[in-house]
Design an enzyme around this catalytic site. Structure first.
Site, PDB file in Angstrom:
ATOM      1  CE  LYS A 235       5.104  -3.143   0.705  1.00  0.00           C
ATOM      2  NZ  LYS A 235       4.303  -1.897   0.671  1.00  0.00           N
ATOM      3  CG  ASP A 246       4.281  -3.616   7.064  1.00  0.00           C
ATOM      4  OD1 ASP A 246       4.019  -2.444   7.372  1.00  0.00           O
ATOM      5  OD2 ASP A 246       3.539  -4.320   6.360  1.00  0.00           O
ATOM      6  CD  GLU A 326       0.185  -6.192   3.991  1.00  0.00           C
ATOM      7  OE1 GLU A 326       0.803  -5.686   4.943  1.00  0.00           O
ATOM      8  OE2 GLU A 326       0.126  -5.656   2.863  1.00  0.00           O
ATOM      9  NE  ARG A 328      -5.861  -1.258   3.776  1.00  0.00           N
ATOM     10  CZ  ARG A 328      -5.725  -0.124   3.084  1.00  0.00           C
ATOM     11  NH1 ARG A 328      -6.789   0.438   2.531  1.00  0.00           N
ATOM     12  NH2 ARG A 328      -4.552   0.440   2.943  1.00  0.00           N
TER      13      ARG A 328
END
Length: 487
Positions: A235, A246, A326, A328
């Site tokens: 990122k 997250d 990642e 999912r």
């Protein structure tokens, strides 16, 4: 200065006396504008009554004519605005709140408004992980008239505040292992709870409060990425620290589970990978199973790489197009495991999944993708009651070509267009049981809740500071409470 205060939400059509205070007469002593005061306008009176502070907070114009949901939100804004002002007063220790309009909503607002996360050392932070004993709250909040509804609202709000804390704590402090340890500690002392830690990052919590464990469960699954760097698809550095949150999906479902246990809703069996609930005495039964996969997403020699193809738990192949997608990957296996192992009638997953959801709905709504109109309506009602709102998004197969055009059955990204929709569609094949068979109703109802936008508040509200929100904890608790038939 007085060490105690009275907080009175004020309906301008009311002439009642609260705690010995004639609210309308006091308000009339203050300057009046040409327009009616907006909700949350606060007037503070010192030594009124003697030795106390009185804060009167407007409920806005024509409060009595509003709908029940609107009244609850106006009350939350009124109480929250006053608490924010009172908590800034040095020496104030306690606030007695007139919660007669709606004790639950008043308690929610008071406890959410009091919360402010910080790890600064002066004054000492109650969030310091090295504390041996918890620090007292800045203000002791209590209703003028005690009620079960106030206690319930306090549990709702404190559960949301727990989720906020889990999401706010930095990733070097809130690792998968530390997350597990914190969850275990939160359940200490709860009646009918058994906690089993199987290995690092894997703790099971059992709450047994009913004669049978065989009723088909409801299931929650929460994404638990305790830090997401993006992996090899790194990122941008700006704003990356937000990715300590997250694991918001895991934080919210675990916190909702804790509240269900504290409320002693009809019956609950849970593992931190699971929580079940069954109503006693012949009412509607609910079993709840909560599953939270925990890990970090970091570059490294064993990290996934763009172009890798992996075999998922259900046997499907998945091509890694972008290692920053990642969430999912871990959710898909967790959803499949939960739907096949526990065979729930309903499965709801919660995840900070896509930036596209933030673009679509901002911070206001959490996006819901649902296979069932009835399930969507239940979630909508719970969200409106708590003003922890949802917006239904399309779960449509026409997005399919964006994630099916690769060398595998599925690709873990589908491009920028409709990004939250392709992510939801990626998860759909792993929700075992959502397809109808032989003309019968599908055995599983599934909803995916994307909280990537609602996870953080960049603008303060009357009853919540900026920072991690802990949403949709209150909506999930209310959903379970409604499902259980509890009053």
């Amino acid at each position: 200065m007085s060490s105690s205060a009275i907080l009175i939400p004020f309906d301008h059509q009311s002439t009642e006396t609260v705690g010995g205070v004639k609210t309308s007469e006091l308000w009339a002593l203050t300057p009046q504008g040409e327009k009616p005061p907006v909700v949350g306008t606060v007037r503070t009176f010192y030594n009124t009554p003697a030795t106390k502070i009185t804060a009167i907070s407007s409920l806005g114009e024509k409060f009595a004519s509003k709908s029940p949901d609107a009244k609850r939100e106006l009350l939350r804004k009124s109480v929250g605005s006053a608490i924010k002002q009172l908590k800034a007063l040095d020496g104030l220790k306690g606030v007695a709140i007139d919660a007669s309009v709606d004790p639950h909503a008043a308690a929610v607002a008071a406890h959410l408004a009091l919360y402010k996360f910080s790890l600064k050392t002066k004054p000492p932070s109650p969030f310091n992980p090295n504390l041996k004993e918890p620090l007292p709250e800045k203000l002791n909040l209590s209703p003028i008239q005690a009620s079960k509804e106030w206690e319930r609202g306090s549990i709702y709000a404190k559960a949301q505040n727990l989720a906020r804390t889990l999401m706010e704590l930095p990733a070097n402090i809130m690792t998968p292992t530390k997350f597990t340890e914190r969850v275990k500690a939160e359940f200490v002392g709860l009646r009918n709870v058994e906690i089993i830690v199987r290995d690092e990052g894997d703790v099971h919590i059992h709450y047994n409060g009913a004669p049978s464990k065989d009723a088909q469960p409801l299931a929650f699954v929460g994404k638990g990425i305790t830090f997401d760097s993006g992996g090899i698809s790194l990122k941008p550095g700006a704003g990356m620290k937000l990715m300590r949150g997250d694991m918001g999906g895991a934080a919210t479902v675990v916190s909702a589970a804790l509240a269900v246990a504290q409320l002693q809703l009809p019956y609950v069996y849970f593992m931190y990978h699971a929580i079940r609930q069954l109503k006693r005495f012949g009412g509607f039964s609910v079993n709840l199973v909560v599953v939270t996969p925990l890990t970090e997403n970091m570059p490294g020699p064993s990290a996934t790489k763009p172009g890798d193809i992996v075999y998922a738990m259900n046997g499907k192949t998945v091509e890694i197009d972008n290692t920053d997608a990642e969430g999912r990957l871990i959710l898909s296996d967790a959803i499949y495991y939960t739907s096949t192992e526990y065979k729930p009638h309903t499965l709801i997953d919660v995840a900070t999944l896509t930036g596209a959801m933030h673009v679509a709905l901002g911070e206001i709504f959490s996006g819901v993708f649902a296979t069932s109109d009835a399930l969507w309506e239940q979630l909508r009602v719970a969200g409106e009651t708590e003003y922890d709102r949802f917006w239904r998004m399309p779960l449509d197969e026409d997005f399919g070509p964006q994630i099916h055009n690769s060398n595998a059955d599925l690709q873990n990204t589908g491009g920028r267009d409709g990004g939250s929709c392709t992510a939801a569609l990626f998860l759909k094949p792993f929700a075992h049981g959502i397809e109808a068979e032989d003309g019968q109703e599908p055995p599983l109802k599934w909803a995916h809740i994307d909280i990537a936008g609602s996870m953080e508040a960049t603008r303060a509200t009357p009853y919540q500071e900026t920072g991690m929100t802990g949403r949709p904890v209150r909506a999930l608790i209310e959903f379970v409470r409604n499902l259980s038939g509890a009053k």
